[in-house]
Scaffold this motif. Structure first.
Motif, PDB file in Angstrom:
ATOM      1  N   HIS A  52       0.800  -1.224   0.000  1.00 58.78           N
ATOM      2  CA  HIS A  52       0.000   0.000   0.000  1.00 58.78           C
ATOM      3  C   HIS A  52       0.838   1.282   0.000  1.00 58.78           C
ATOM      4  O   HIS A  52       0.296   2.363  -0.186  1.00 58.78           O
ATOM      5  CB  HIS A  52      -0.965   0.011   1.189  1.00 58.78           C
ATOM      6  CG  HIS A  52      -1.994  -1.065   1.105  1.00 58.78           C
ATOM      7  ND1 HIS A  52      -3.094  -0.970   0.284  1.00 58.78           N
ATOM      8  CD2 HIS A  52      -2.070  -2.278   1.710  1.00 58.78           C
ATOM      9  CE1 HIS A  52      -3.818  -2.072   0.405  1.00 58.78           C
ATOM     10  NE2 HIS A  52      -3.217  -2.881   1.253  1.00 58.78           N
ATOM     11  N   GLY A  53       2.142   1.164   0.285  1.00 60.50           N
ATOM     12  CA  GLY A  53       3.027   2.322   0.219  1.00 60.50           C
ATOM     13  C   GLY A  53       2.887   3.307   1.367  1.00 60.50           C
ATOM     14  O   GLY A  53       3.392   4.418   1.274  1.00 60.50           O
ATOM     15  N   GLU A  54       2.209   2.910   2.428  1.00 65.34           N
ATOM     16  CA  GLU A  54       2.060   3.779   3.600  1.00 65.34           C
ATOM     17  C   GLU A  54       1.842   2.918   4.837  1.00 65.34           C
ATOM     18  O   GLU A  54       1.401   1.774   4.741  1.00 65.34           O
ATOM     19  CB  GLU A  54       0.896   4.752   3.419  1.00 65.34           C
ATOM     20  CG  GLU A  54      -0.445   4.076   3.258  1.00 65.34           C
ATOM     21  CD  GLU A  54      -1.558   5.052   2.921  1.00 65.34           C
ATOM     22  OE1 GLU A  54      -1.278   6.151   2.413  1.00 65.34           O
ATOM     23  OE2 GLU A  54      -2.711   4.691   3.160  1.00 65.34           O
ATOM     24  N   PRO A  55       2.132   3.465   6.014  1.00 68.56           N
ATOM     25  CA  PRO A  55       1.928   2.692   7.237  1.00 68.56           C
ATOM     26  C   PRO A  55       0.445   2.419   7.467  1.00 68.56           C
ATOM     27  O   PRO A  55      -0.413   3.208   7.071  1.00 68.56           O
ATOM     28  CB  PRO A  55       2.472   3.599   8.348  1.00 68.56           C
ATOM     29  CG  PRO A  55       3.216   4.682   7.673  1.00 68.56           C
ATOM     30  CD  PRO A  55       2.718   4.767   6.262  1.00 68.56           C
ATOM     31  N   ARG A  56       0.157   1.290   8.095  1.00 69.57           N
ATOM     32  CA  ARG A  56      -1.223   0.944   8.435  1.00 69.57           C
ATOM     33  C   ARG A  56      -1.589   1.582   9.764  1.00 69.57           C
ATOM     34  O   ARG A  56      -0.787   1.604  10.700  1.00 69.57           O
ATOM     35  CB  ARG A  56      -1.379  -0.570   8.536  1.00 69.57           C
ATOM     36  CG  ARG A  56      -2.825  -0.984   8.725  1.00 69.57           C
ATOM     37  CD  ARG A  56      -3.023  -2.461   8.557  1.00 69.57           C
ATOM     38  NE  ARG A  56      -4.417  -2.722   8.252  1.00 69.57           N
ATOM     39  CZ  ARG A  56      -4.882  -3.885   7.874  1.00 69.57           C
ATOM     40  NH1 ARG A  56      -4.064  -4.905   7.738  1.00 69.57           N
ATOM     41  NH2 ARG A  56      -6.158  -4.044   7.627  1.00 69.57           N
ATOM     42  N   CYS A  57      -2.774   2.101   9.847  1.00 71.21           N
ATOM     43  CA  CYS A  57      -3.282   2.633  11.112  1.00 71.21           C
ATOM     44  C   CYS A  57      -3.561   1.440  12.025  1.00 71.21           C
ATOM     45  O   CYS A  57      -4.347   0.556  11.670  1.00 71.21           O
ATOM     46  CB  CYS A  57      -4.548   3.441  10.866  1.00 71.21           C
ATOM     47  SG  CYS A  57      -5.196   4.178  12.360  1.00 71.21           S
ATOM     48  N   LEU A  58      -2.912   1.398  13.165  1.00 70.85           N
ATOM     49  CA  LEU A  58      -3.042   0.243  14.055  1.00 70.85           C
ATOM     50  C   LEU A  58      -4.201   0.421  15.033  1.00 70.85           C
ATOM     51  O   LEU A  58      -4.491   1.538  15.473  1.00 70.85           O
ATOM     52  CB  LEU A  58      -1.742   0.031  14.825  1.00 70.85           C
ATOM     53  CG  LEU A  58      -0.513  -0.281  13.972  1.00 70.85           C
ATOM     54  CD1 LEU A  58       0.722  -0.404  14.840  1.00 70.85           C
ATOM     55  CD2 LEU A  58      -0.725  -1.539  13.142  1.00 70.85           C
ATOM     56  N   PRO A  59      -4.856  -0.682  15.385  1.00 74.39           N
ATOM     57  CA  PRO A  59      -5.958  -0.603  16.349  1.00 74.39           C
ATOM     58  C   PRO A  59      -5.434  -0.325  17.752  1.00 74.39           C
ATOM     59  O   PRO A  59      -4.249  -0.513  18.036  1.00 74.39           O
ATOM     60  CB  PRO A  59      -6.607  -1.986  16.262  1.00 74.39           C
ATOM     61  CG  PRO A  59      -5.561  -2.880  15.712  1.00 74.39           C
ATOM     62  CD  PRO A  59      -4.642  -2.029  14.890  1.00 74.39           C
ATOM     63  N   PRO A  60      -6.320   0.111  18.652  1.00 72.26           N
ATOM     64  CA  PRO A  60      -5.876   0.389  20.021  1.00 72.26           C
ATOM     65  C   PRO A  60      -5.440  -0.889  20.738  1.00 72.26           C
ATOM     66  O   PRO A  60      -5.961  -1.973  20.488  1.00 72.26           O
ATOM     67  CB  PRO A  60      -7.110   1.001  20.688  1.00 72.26           C
ATOM     68  CG  PRO A  60      -8.267   0.533  19.874  1.00 72.26           C
ATOM     69  CD  PRO A  60      -7.743   0.344  18.477  1.00 72.26           C
ATOM     70  N   THR A  61      -4.487  -0.718  21.622  1.00 72.48           N
ATOM     71  CA  THR A  61      -4.026  -1.825  22.470  1.00 72.48           C
ATOM     72  C   THR A  61      -4.675  -1.688  23.848  1.00 72.48           C
ATOM     73  O   THR A  61      -5.323  -0.681  24.144  1.00 72.48           O
ATOM     74  CB  THR A  61      -2.496  -1.772  22.642  1.00 72.48           C
ATOM     75  OG1 THR A  61      -2.173  -0.561  23.346  1.00 72.48           O
ATOM     76  CG2 THR A  61      -1.769  -1.817  21.303  1.00 72.48           C
ATOM     77  N   GLY A  62      -4.446  -2.677  24.686  1.00 71.36           N
ATOM     78  CA  GLY A  62      -4.917  -2.584  26.061  1.00 71.36           C
ATOM     79  C   GLY A  62      -4.322  -1.385  26.768  1.00 71.36           C
ATOM     80  O   GLY A  62      -5.016  -0.680  27.511  1.00 71.36           O
ATOM     81  N   SER A  63      -3.054  -1.116  26.527  1.00 68.47           N
ATOM     82  CA  SER A  63      -2.406   0.045  27.156  1.00 68.47           C
ATOM     83  C   SER A  63      -3.024   1.350  26.687  1.00 68.47           C
ATOM     84  O   SER A  63      -3.176   2.287  27.477  1.00 68.47           O
ATOM     85  CB  SER A  63      -0.905   0.055  26.857  1.00 68.47           C
ATOM     86  OG  SER A  63      -0.274  -1.045  27.474  1.00 68.47           O
ATOM     87  N   ASP A  64      -3.397   1.411  25.407  1.00 63.42           N
ATOM     88  CA  ASP A  64      -4.073   2.605  24.895  1.00 63.42           C
ATOM     89  C   ASP A  64      -5.400   2.821  25.626  1.00 63.42           C
ATOM     90  O   ASP A  64      -5.716   3.937  26.051  1.00 63.42           O
ATOM     91  CB  ASP A  64      -4.346   2.483  23.394  1.00 63.42           C
ATOM     92  CG  ASP A  64      -3.089   2.437  22.549  1.00 63.42           C
ATOM     93  OD1 ASP A  64      -2.051   3.011  22.962  1.00 63.42           O
ATOM     94  OD2 ASP A  64      -3.135   1.809  21.470  1.00 63.42           O
ATOM     95  N   ALA A  65      -6.181   1.756  25.752  1.00 61.87           N
ATOM     96  CA  ALA A  65      -7.482   1.862  26.434  1.00 61.87           C
ATOM     97  C   ALA A  65      -7.308   2.270  27.889  1.00 61.87           C
ATOM     98  O   ALA A  65      -8.057   3.103  28.408  1.00 61.87           O
ATOM     99  CB  ALA A  65      -8.245   0.541  26.336  1.00 61.87           C
ATOM    100  N   LEU A  66      -6.310   1.710  28.555  1.00 60.85           N
ATOM    101  CA  LEU A  66      -6.049   2.059  29.951  1.00 60.85           C
ATOM    102  C   LEU A  66      -5.702   3.546  30.075  1.00 60.85           C
ATOM    103  O   LEU A  66      -6.206   4.239  30.968  1.00 60.85           O
ATOM    104  CB  LEU A  66      -4.918   1.184  30.501  1.00 60.85           C
ATOM    105  CG  LEU A  66      -4.654   1.235  31.989  1.00 60.85           C
ATOM    106  CD1 LEU A  66      -5.881   0.820  32.793  1.00 60.85           C
ATOM    107  CD2 LEU A  66      -3.474   0.327  32.332  1.00 60.85           C
ATOM    108  N   ALA A  67      -4.884   4.050  29.178  1.00 62.71           N
ATOM    109  CA  ALA A  67      -4.513   5.472  29.205  1.00 62.71           C
ATOM    110  C   ALA A  67      -5.733   6.358  28.942  1.00 62.71           C
ATOM    111  O   ALA A  67      -5.905   7.393  29.602  1.00 62.71           O
ATOM    112  CB  ALA A  67      -3.420   5.752  28.168  1.00 62.71           C
ATOM    113  N   VAL A  68      -6.592   5.953  28.020  1.00 62.75           N
ATOM    114  CA  VAL A  68      -7.800   6.733  27.724  1.00 62.75           C
ATOM    115  C   VAL A  68      -8.719   6.747  28.942  1.00 62.75           C
ATOM    116  O   VAL A  68      -9.284   7.786  29.298  1.00 62.75           O
ATOM    117  CB  VAL A  68      -8.521   6.182  26.469  1.00 62.75           C
ATOM    118  CG1 VAL A  68      -9.923   6.758  26.336  1.00 62.75           C
ATOM    119  CG2 VAL A  68      -7.697   6.478  25.220  1.00 62.75           C
TER     120      VAL A  68
END
Length: 159
Positions: free
Chosen positions: A49-65
């Protein structure tokens, strides 16, 4: 309230977490991986695709939110076996065409099969992703009793 793997496709997890908190009576539990197949295959995504993929949230992301939302949550780290196993390279190829959102052409299939043969590892007579397990978080908290929009939770609304 219990939810597992639900946050991955959401563009904004705050409203969903707020609704979980508002709906819970005693506790909320959220189960999320710390690493995703999308992360593990990011080099392949960029290749096609020639560009980075948008990654889904991790558990750490959810905890920070949750912390940003003023919710005091606890997390337990666990190892989760991966389910990324394939009986054959053809099966993996078909799944990864969809996972990587690739056109189903003979040329793409050939190139994808070559990549998969170098990336997957032999396992139990078939093939598997190169990680037998991935870390995950089990996040839990007691509900705050109000939605994060400032309105009372549905059970507490005045008539």
């Amino acid at each position: 309230v219990l939810c597992a793997h639900v946050l991955y496709p959401l563009p904004d997890i705050v409203p969903f977490l707020a609704r979980l908190d508002a709906a819970a009576q005693r506790e909320c539990f959220v189960y999320l991986r710390e690493r995703h197949l999308d992360e593990l295959t990011s080099a392949a995504w960029e290749r096609w695709h020639g560009e980075p993929r948008c990654l889904p949230p991790t558990g750490s992301d959810a905890l920070a939110v949750l912390q940003e939302m003023g919710i005091a949550a606890e997390a337990e780290r666990v190892e989760a076996p991966t389910s990324w196993r394939y009986a054959s390279l053809e099966e993996a190829e078909t799944e990864f065409l969809e996972h990587l959102i690739l056109p189903d052409t003979p040329a793409v299939r050939r190139e994808l099969r070559r990549w998969l043969a170098g990336w997957l590892v032999p396992a139990d007579g078939g093939w598997a992703a190169p990680l037998p397990s991935v870390p995950a978080l089990i996040i839990r908290w007691r509900p705050t009793g109000a939605t994060h929009s400032g309105e009372p939770a549905p059970a507490a609304r005045a008539e």
